[in-house]
Design a protein around this motif. Sequence first.
Motif, PDB file in Angstrom:
ATOM      1  N   GLY A 171      65.835  26.513 -11.726  1.00 27.75           N
ATOM      2  CA  GLY A 171      65.735  27.724 -12.527  1.00 27.75           C
ATOM      3  C   GLY A 171      64.288  28.054 -12.844  1.00 27.75           C
ATOM      4  N   GLY A 172      64.087  28.980 -13.757  1.00 30.15           N
ATOM      5  CA  GLY A 172      62.738  29.359 -14.144  1.00 30.15           C
ATOM      6  C   GLY A 172      62.158  30.448 -13.260  1.00 30.15           C
ATOM      7  N   LEU A 173      60.874  30.710 -13.449  1.00 33.76           N
ATOM      8  CA  LEU A 173      60.206  31.787 -12.724  1.00 33.76           C
ATOM      9  C   LEU A 173      60.127  31.508 -11.230  1.00 33.76           C
ATOM     10  CD1 LEU A 173      57.364  32.545 -15.296  1.00 33.76           C
ATOM     11  CD2 LEU A 173      59.306  34.022 -14.734  1.00 33.76           C
ATOM     12  N   GLY A 174      59.991  30.248 -10.854  1.00 32.65           N
ATOM     13  CA  GLY A 174      59.962  29.916  -9.431  1.00 32.65           C
ATOM     14  C   GLY A 174      61.256  30.268  -8.738  1.00 32.65           C
ATOM     15  N   ASP A 175      62.359  29.961  -9.384  1.00 33.78           N
ATOM     16  CA  ASP A 175      63.676  30.297  -8.835  1.00 33.78           C
ATOM     17  C   ASP A 175      63.844  31.804  -8.704  1.00 33.78           C
ATOM     18  OD1 ASP A 175      66.583  29.863  -8.224  1.00 33.78           O
ATOM     19  OD2 ASP A 175      66.809  30.847 -10.171  1.00 33.78           O
ATOM     20  N   LEU A 176      63.408  32.539  -9.730  1.00 36.09           N
ATOM     21  CA  LEU A 176      63.524  33.995  -9.701  1.00 36.09           C
ATOM     22  C   LEU A 176      62.681  34.586  -8.576  1.00 36.09           C
ATOM     23  CD1 LEU A 176      65.012  36.114 -11.526  1.00 36.09           C
ATOM     24  CD2 LEU A 176      62.785  36.565 -12.546  1.00 36.09           C
ATOM     25  N   ALA A 177      61.470  34.069  -8.416  1.00 41.08           N
ATOM     26  CA  ALA A 177      60.594  34.564  -7.352  1.00 41.08           C
ATOM     27  C   ALA A 177      61.205  34.326  -5.975  1.00 41.08           C
ATOM     28  CB  ALA A 177      59.226  33.895  -7.453  1.00 41.08           C
ATOM     29  N   ILE A 178      61.848  33.173  -5.783  1.00 36.55           N
ATOM     30  CA  ILE A 178      62.463  32.858  -4.489  1.00 36.55           C
ATOM     31  C   ILE A 178      63.687  33.742  -4.237  1.00 36.55           C
ATOM     32  CG2 ILE A 178      63.718  31.090  -3.188  1.00 36.55           C
ATOM     33  CD1 ILE A 178      60.752  30.618  -3.212  1.00 36.55           C
ATOM     34  N   ARG A 179      64.565  33.841  -5.250  1.00 37.31           N
ATOM     35  CA  ARG A 179      65.837  34.570  -5.065  1.00 37.31           C
ATOM     36  C   ARG A 179      65.628  36.063  -4.859  1.00 37.31           C
ATOM     37  NH1 ARG A 179      69.090  34.988  -9.079  1.00 37.31           N
ATOM     38  NH2 ARG A 179      67.881  33.938 -10.719  1.00 37.31           N
ATOM     39  N   TYR A 180      64.706  36.634  -5.620  1.00 40.00           N
ATOM     40  CA  TYR A 180      64.506  38.083  -5.531  1.00 40.00           C
ATOM     41  C   TYR A 180      63.300  38.432  -4.647  1.00 40.00           C
ATOM     42  CZ  TYR A 180      67.902  38.889  -9.259  1.00 40.00           C
ATOM     43  OH  TYR A 180      69.051  38.958  -9.992  1.00 40.00           O
ATOM     44  N   GLY A 181      62.176  37.796  -4.920  1.00 37.63           N
ATOM     45  CA  GLY A 181      60.960  38.163  -4.206  1.00 37.63           C
ATOM     46  C   GLY A 181      60.962  37.763  -2.751  1.00 37.63           C
ATOM     47  N   TYR A 182      61.587  36.622  -2.433  1.00 37.35           N
ATOM     48  CA  TYR A 182      61.571  36.133  -1.049  1.00 37.35           C
ATOM     49  C   TYR A 182      62.865  36.473  -0.308  1.00 37.35           C
ATOM     50  CZ  TYR A 182      61.377  32.884   2.897  1.00 37.35           C
ATOM     51  OH  TYR A 182      61.395  32.335   4.146  1.00 37.35           O
ATOM     52  N   MET A 183      63.994  36.060  -0.867  1.00 35.56           N
ATOM     53  CA  MET A 183      65.268  36.241  -0.161  1.00 35.56           C
ATOM     54  C   MET A 183      65.707  37.698  -0.095  1.00 35.56           C
ATOM     55  SD  MET A 183      67.485  32.951  -1.441  1.00 35.56           S
ATOM     56  CE  MET A 183      66.964  31.269  -1.028  1.00 35.56           C
ATOM     57  N   ARG A 184      65.405  38.474  -1.148  1.00 37.65           N
ATOM     58  CA  ARG A 184      65.845  39.872  -1.178  1.00 37.65           C
ATOM     59  C   ARG A 184      64.694  40.844  -0.905  1.00 37.65           C
ATOM     60  NH1 ARG A 184      69.904  40.033  -6.488  1.00 37.65           N
ATOM     61  NH2 ARG A 184      70.995  38.058  -6.044  1.00 37.65           N
ATOM     62  N   THR A 187      59.435  42.756  -3.611  1.00 43.69           N
ATOM     63  CA  THR A 187      58.032  42.408  -3.836  1.00 43.69           C
ATOM     64  C   THR A 187      57.631  42.597  -5.295  1.00 43.69           C
ATOM     65  OG1 THR A 187      57.536  43.131  -1.583  1.00 43.69           O
ATOM     66  CG2 THR A 187      55.669  42.829  -3.067  1.00 43.69           C
ATOM     67  N   GLY A 188      58.209  43.598  -5.947  1.00 44.89           N
ATOM     68  CA  GLY A 188      57.887  43.853  -7.348  1.00 44.89           C
ATOM     69  C   GLY A 188      58.226  42.673  -8.232  1.00 44.89           C
ATOM     70  N   VAL A 189      59.362  42.023  -7.965  1.00 48.80           N
ATOM     71  CA  VAL A 189      59.760  40.853  -8.758  1.00 48.80           C
ATOM     72  C   VAL A 189      58.767  39.717  -8.547  1.00 48.80           C
ATOM     73  CG1 VAL A 189      61.568  39.147  -9.176  1.00 48.80           C
ATOM     74  CG2 VAL A 189      62.180  41.520  -8.650  1.00 48.80           C
ATOM     75  N   MET A 190      58.369  39.523  -7.306  1.00 50.18           N
ATOM     76  CA  MET A 190      57.384  38.480  -7.006  1.00 50.18           C
ATOM     77  C   MET A 190      56.089  38.733  -7.761  1.00 50.18           C
ATOM     78  SD  MET A 190      56.801  35.729  -5.129  1.00 50.18           S
ATOM     79  CE  MET A 190      57.823  35.766  -3.635  1.00 50.18           C
ATOM     80  N   ILE A 191      55.631  39.974  -7.781  1.00 54.98           N
ATOM     81  CA  ILE A 191      54.386  40.310  -8.470  1.00 54.98           C
ATOM     82  C   ILE A 191      54.511  40.059  -9.969  1.00 54.98           C
ATOM     83  CG2 ILE A 191      52.846  42.221  -9.102  1.00 54.98           C
ATOM     84  CD1 ILE A 191      53.419  43.404  -6.307  1.00 54.98           C
ATOM     85  N   VAL A 192      55.653  40.446 -10.550  1.00 54.38           N
ATOM     86  CA  VAL A 192      55.858  40.259 -11.990  1.00 54.38           C
ATOM     87  C   VAL A 192      55.870  38.777 -12.360  1.00 54.38           C
ATOM     88  CG1 VAL A 192      57.517  40.531 -13.865  1.00 54.38           C
ATOM     89  CG2 VAL A 192      57.025  42.459 -12.349  1.00 54.38           C
ATOM     90  N   THR A 193      56.543  37.957 -11.548  1.00 55.94           N
ATOM     91  CA  THR A 193      56.584  36.520 -11.849  1.00 55.94           C
ATOM     92  C   THR A 193      55.190  35.900 -11.744  1.00 55.94           C
ATOM     93  OG1 THR A 193      57.184  36.039  -9.544  1.00 55.94           O
ATOM     94  CG2 THR A 193      58.978  36.228 -11.129  1.00 55.94           C
ATOM     95  N   VAL A 194      54.418  36.340 -10.761  1.00 57.29           N
ATOM     96  CA  VAL A 194      53.046  35.843 -10.629  1.00 57.29           C
ATOM     97  C   VAL A 194      52.216  36.244 -11.843  1.00 57.29           C
ATOM     98  CG1 VAL A 194      50.897  36.065  -9.315  1.00 57.29           C
ATOM     99  CG2 VAL A 194      53.070  35.747  -8.110  1.00 57.29           C
ATOM    100  N   ILE A 195      52.364  37.500 -12.287  1.00 54.04           N
ATOM    101  CA  ILE A 195      51.624  37.970 -13.467  1.00 54.04           C
ATOM    102  C   ILE A 195      52.006  37.161 -14.701  1.00 54.04           C
ATOM    103  CG2 ILE A 195      51.365  39.906 -15.068  1.00 54.04           C
ATOM    104  CD1 ILE A 195      51.557  41.775 -12.622  1.00 54.04           C
ATOM    105  N   LEU A 196      53.303  36.885 -14.873  1.00 48.95           N
ATOM    106  CA  LEU A 196      53.753  36.094 -16.022  1.00 48.95           C
ATOM    107  C   LEU A 196      53.159  34.688 -15.985  1.00 48.95           C
ATOM    108  CD1 LEU A 196      57.520  37.135 -16.245  1.00 48.95           C
ATOM    109  CD2 LEU A 196      55.729  37.612 -17.924  1.00 48.95           C
ATOM    110  N   LEU A 197      53.113  34.073 -14.807  1.00 50.97           N
ATOM    111  CA  LEU A 197      52.526  32.739 -14.680  1.00 50.97           C
ATOM    112  C   LEU A 197      51.030  32.764 -14.987  1.00 50.97           C
ATOM    113  CD1 LEU A 197      54.369  31.476 -11.479  1.00 50.97           C
ATOM    114  CD2 LEU A 197      54.587  30.534 -13.780  1.00 50.97           C
ATOM    115  N   ILE A 198      50.344  33.821 -14.536  1.00 51.96           N
ATOM    116  CA  ILE A 198      48.911  33.951 -14.827  1.00 51.96           C
ATOM    117  C   ILE A 198      48.677  34.090 -16.326  1.00 51.96           C
ATOM    118  CG2 ILE A 198      46.905  35.473 -14.583  1.00 51.96           C
ATOM    119  CD1 ILE A 198      47.891  36.070 -11.713  1.00 51.96           C
TER     120      ILE A 198
END
Length: 218
Positions: A171-184, A187-198
């Motif tokens: 779970g967590g932001l990594g899981d969200l980035a994989i499920r939405y940003g990579y598998m689906r 790209t917007g979800v991937m960017i948001v998760t990266v921004i949150l981690l930063i």
Amino acid sequence: MDWSSLTPDLIQATLDTLLMVITSTIFTVILGIPLGVLLATTDKGGLLRAPGLNQVLGIIVNIGRSLPFIILMVAISPFTRLIAGTTIGAPAAIVPLVVAAVPFFGRVAETSLREVDNGVIEAARAIGCNNWQIISKVLIPEALPALVRGITITFINLLGYSAIAGAIGAGGLGDLAIRYGYMRFETGVMIVTVILLIILVQGIQLLGNFLASLLEKK
């Protein structure tokens, strides 16, 4: 992309990441400081002088630090199941996160303790302090600013580990980035998760620097 329906997932993923990282950092500090003390004091010329124990501890720490986190997670999955009752979800990820971070932070703590001025230790010995008093009332307090900086670095490393853990079911932001940003391909979800981690990294770095500066002034 429907951000209104995705927002609850983002909030939950952020909370899961914070749960994993904060809890694992606490346990890492609890276990890592004694390890660092042993590494620093059992070496030749240390307060406790036990070279054999120091070498054994050094080997164990080096083995722990040499394993890639994703391999470590898989390798200790039976232990994780024993402790957490499962190998899936944020609570289960805390176990491998702690196992991975303790050797790292132990070395950081060792380095911080070794940097304490030997003159302060000799002064404490001259007034009759025993080894335990020197460790608890001189070594650790004197090394506290460096230890705080080490905790900050460890927290940030654990954020990165938590993202890896998310890729295999934690779970967590990594899981969200994989499920939405990579598998689906969202790209917007991937960017948001990266921004949150930063934001999390910058926030904890600023807080760590502030606390270390306060301790140095005391």
